[in-house]
Design a protein around this motif. Structure first.
Motif, PDB file in Angstrom:
ATOM      1  N   LYS A   2       0.844  -1.198   0.000  1.00 29.11           N
ATOM      2  CA  LYS A   2       0.000   0.000   0.000  1.00 29.11           C
ATOM      3  C   LYS A   2       0.880   1.249   0.000  1.00 29.11           C
ATOM      4  O   LYS A   2       1.955   1.251   0.604  1.00 29.11           O
ATOM      5  CB  LYS A   2      -0.870   0.027   1.251  1.00 29.11           C
ATOM      6  CG  LYS A   2      -1.957  -1.033   1.269  1.00 29.11           C
ATOM      7  CD  LYS A   2      -2.723  -0.925   2.563  1.00 29.11           C
ATOM      8  CE  LYS A   2      -3.720  -2.050   2.687  1.00 29.11           C
ATOM      9  NZ  LYS A   2      -4.383  -2.046   3.997  1.00 29.11           N
ATOM     10  N   SER A   5      -0.965   8.386  -0.088  1.00 28.52           N
ATOM     11  CA  SER A   5      -0.768   9.542  -0.960  1.00 28.52           C
ATOM     12  C   SER A   5      -1.759  10.633  -0.573  1.00 28.52           C
ATOM     13  O   SER A   5      -2.662  10.381   0.231  1.00 28.52           O
ATOM     14  CB  SER A   5      -1.021   9.116  -2.416  1.00 28.52           C
ATOM     15  OG  SER A   5      -2.412   9.028  -2.647  1.00 28.52           O
ATOM     16  N   GLU A   9      -5.038   6.178   0.649  1.00 25.19           N
ATOM     17  CA  GLU A   9      -4.188   4.988   0.607  1.00 25.19           C
ATOM     18  C   GLU A   9      -4.523   4.177  -0.647  1.00 25.19           C
ATOM     19  O   GLU A   9      -5.689   3.895  -0.901  1.00 25.19           O
ATOM     20  CB  GLU A   9      -4.463   4.153   1.852  1.00 25.19           C
ATOM     21  CG  GLU A   9      -3.362   3.200   2.181  1.00 25.19           C
ATOM     22  CD  GLU A   9      -3.603   2.529   3.521  1.00 25.19           C
ATOM     23  OE1 GLU A   9      -4.540   1.728   3.597  1.00 25.19           O
ATOM     24  OE2 GLU A   9      -2.864   2.829   4.476  1.00 25.19           O
ATOM     25  N   LEU A  10      -3.496   3.850  -1.431  1.00 21.29           N
ATOM     26  CA  LEU A  10      -3.729   3.143  -2.694  1.00 21.29           C
ATOM     27  C   LEU A  10      -2.947   1.832  -2.717  1.00 21.29           C
ATOM     28  O   LEU A  10      -1.863   1.743  -2.144  1.00 21.29           O
ATOM     29  CB  LEU A  10      -3.277   4.012  -3.875  1.00 21.29           C
ATOM     30  CG  LEU A  10      -3.995   5.352  -4.040  1.00 21.29           C
ATOM     31  CD1 LEU A  10      -3.289   6.184  -5.103  1.00 21.29           C
ATOM     32  CD2 LEU A  10      -5.446   5.132  -4.430  1.00 21.29           C
ATOM     33  N   PRO A  11      -3.480   0.829  -3.415  1.00 26.78           N
ATOM     34  CA  PRO A  11      -2.738  -0.426  -3.530  1.00 26.78           C
ATOM     35  C   PRO A  11      -1.630  -0.283  -4.574  1.00 26.78           C
ATOM     36  O   PRO A  11      -1.822   0.364  -5.605  1.00 26.78           O
ATOM     37  CB  PRO A  11      -3.806  -1.413  -4.013  1.00 26.78           C
ATOM     38  CG  PRO A  11      -4.817  -0.578  -4.719  1.00 26.78           C
ATOM     39  CD  PRO A  11      -4.794   0.779  -4.085  1.00 26.78           C
ATOM     40  N   GLY A  31      -3.042   1.535  -7.937  1.00 26.78           N
ATOM     41  CA  GLY A  31      -4.444   1.489  -8.340  1.00 26.78           C
ATOM     42  C   GLY A  31      -4.463   1.185  -9.827  1.00 26.78           C
ATOM     43  O   GLY A  31      -3.872   0.206 -10.278  1.00 26.78           O
ATOM     44  N   ALA A  32      -5.115   2.051 -10.622  1.00 26.08           N
ATOM     45  CA  ALA A  32      -5.157   1.840 -12.072  1.00 26.08           C
ATOM     46  C   ALA A  32      -4.040   2.593 -12.797  1.00 26.08           C
ATOM     47  O   ALA A  32      -3.932   2.498 -14.010  1.00 26.08           O
ATOM     48  CB  ALA A  32      -6.516   2.293 -12.600  1.00 26.08           C
ATOM     49  N   TRP A  33      -3.261   3.358 -12.061  1.00 26.38           N
ATOM     50  CA  TRP A  33      -2.215   4.154 -12.703  1.00 26.38           C
ATOM     51  C   TRP A  33      -0.937   3.346 -12.895  1.00 26.38           C
ATOM     52  O   TRP A  33      -0.420   2.758 -11.932  1.00 26.38           O
ATOM     53  CB  TRP A  33      -1.897   5.396 -11.850  1.00 26.38           C
ATOM     54  CG  TRP A  33      -2.929   6.473 -11.931  1.00 26.38           C
ATOM     55  CD1 TRP A  33      -3.699   6.788 -13.004  1.00 26.38           C
ATOM     56  CD2 TRP A  33      -3.314   7.376 -10.896  1.00 26.38           C
ATOM     57  NE1 TRP A  33      -4.535   7.837 -12.702  1.00 26.38           N
ATOM     58  CE2 TRP A  33      -4.323   8.212 -11.425  1.00 26.38           C
ATOM     59  CE3 TRP A  33      -2.905   7.568  -9.580  1.00 26.38           C
ATOM     60  CZ2 TRP A  33      -4.931   9.218 -10.680  1.00 26.38           C
ATOM     61  CZ3 TRP A  33      -3.504   8.571  -8.834  1.00 26.38           C
ATOM     62  CH2 TRP A  33      -4.502   9.388  -9.381  1.00 26.38           C
TER      63      TRP A  33
END
Lengths: 71, 267
Positions: A2, A5, A9-11, A31-33
């Protein structure tokens, strides 16, 4: 993994690790980025400072375990 | 199936995902969200988010910002630049915000330090305190959350001014003061807010005013601010927001989309 940011919190998912121009490149997705982390020789002093505490603690722990096993 | 209508949904929170799920057998659905994970305020790790994201079978365009709807296509910008996607209908499921200063009728100058609760909480979570003695307008979820987060981030005290009374349990924190059935009518201070005058006539000292009262739909897709042009709104405005209400709003919007599509397909 994780990553915290400003948008929360993003995976972080690692998709691959490679070597490019003397840099270790970790490619993945935040995430998708699409994201990539590059680590070069110039980053080693910084990493050394950041990991000094945990490395010393791990070294002392291992030494302690080795001593206990010898007894 | 190529002959299925295309539907674009802006917002990958529970409402948007529930709408996509309800449309999965009748349309090809694309869900767009500026955050690179689904779930919205409910979070990407929540069981409901994971279940809906998996079951809705929608094409997810996460981390892309929906910019404009012209009645025929949605323009979104992401990592690969601008993309235009045609759609028979657009669903706006972009959530809600607290009422702004003008909507609350707060008069006075324009000093610094007046922020929405959503912003104040976001800043507090990242270690930035909007004020040490904030005055929080509201008595619902946003107000309670703002009081808790600002105190946790180091605010000396927080004063809740609740126009509709306290809608939640009274805070146990001694540093949070509550004034029920009163409202802020004006603010003063230069360059930063220093005082707020209440409808009761009292003037309170403060160094920030956090707006956390009321619920308004967040509509920031140009061309889809008002009803019409094949746009459907899925924005539950109840306080507190619950998963059940979000799911119901999503299903209701899906029914509206079906009706819109049926009308267009009728000869």
């Amino acid at each position: 993994m994780k990553v915290t940011s400003p948008i929360g919190e993003l995976p972080f998912v690692v998709r691959g690790v490679s070597l490019h121009d003397g840099h270790v490149v970790v490619e993945g997705e935040l995430g998708a980025w699409r994201s990539r982390i590059e680590v070069g020789a110039e980053d080693l002093p910084m990493l050394g400072r950041a990991f000094r505490g945990p490395l010393i603690a791990a070294g002392l722990g291992l030494a302690g375990i080795a001593l206990l096993r010898r007894r | 199936m190529p002959d299925r209508p295309l539907v674009a949904i802006v917002g990958a929170g529970i409402t948007g995902l529930a709408c996509a799920h309800a449309l999965r057998d009748v349309a090809d659905v694309t869900v767009v969200d500026r955050i690179p994970v689904p779930g919205g305020v409910h979070g990407w790790e929540a069981a409901e988010t994971r279940e809906l994201a998996r079951a809705c079978r929608a094409h997810m365009r996460l981390g892309e910002t929906a910019i404009r709807w012209d009645g025929l296509a949605l323009l979104a910008i992401g990592q690969d630049g601008p993309q235009r996607m045609e759609a028979a209908a657009l669903v706006i499921a972009t959530g809600a915000r607290p009422l702004g200063r003008a909507e609350l009728g707060i008069a006075g100058g324009r000093p610094a330090g007046i922020v929405a609760a959503t912003v104040a909480c976001h800043l507090a979570e990242n270690g930035l305190l909007v004020g040490r003695r904030p005055l929080i307008v509201g008595g619902g979820d946003w107000a309670m959350r703002a009081a808790g987060e600002l105190r946790a981030a180091g605010a000396e005290r927080a004063t809740l001014v609740c126009p509709d009374g306290l809608l939640r349990e009274r805070p146990v924190d001694d540093g949070v003061h509550v004034r029920e059935r009163d409202r802020v009518v004006s603010v003063a201070g230069t360059p930063r807010v220093r005082t707020a005058t209440l409808a009761s006539g009292e003037t309170l000292g403060c160094d920030a005013v956090v707006l956390a009262h009321g619920v308004a739909a967040l509509r920031n897709v140009d061309g889809a601010v008002w009803a019409g042009d094949r746009a459907v709104y899925a924005q539950p405005l109840a306080d507190p927001a619950t998963v059940e209400r979000a799911r119901a709003a999503g299903a209701e919007a899906a029914a509206a989309v079906r009706s819109l599509i049926d009308q267009e397909e009728r000869p």
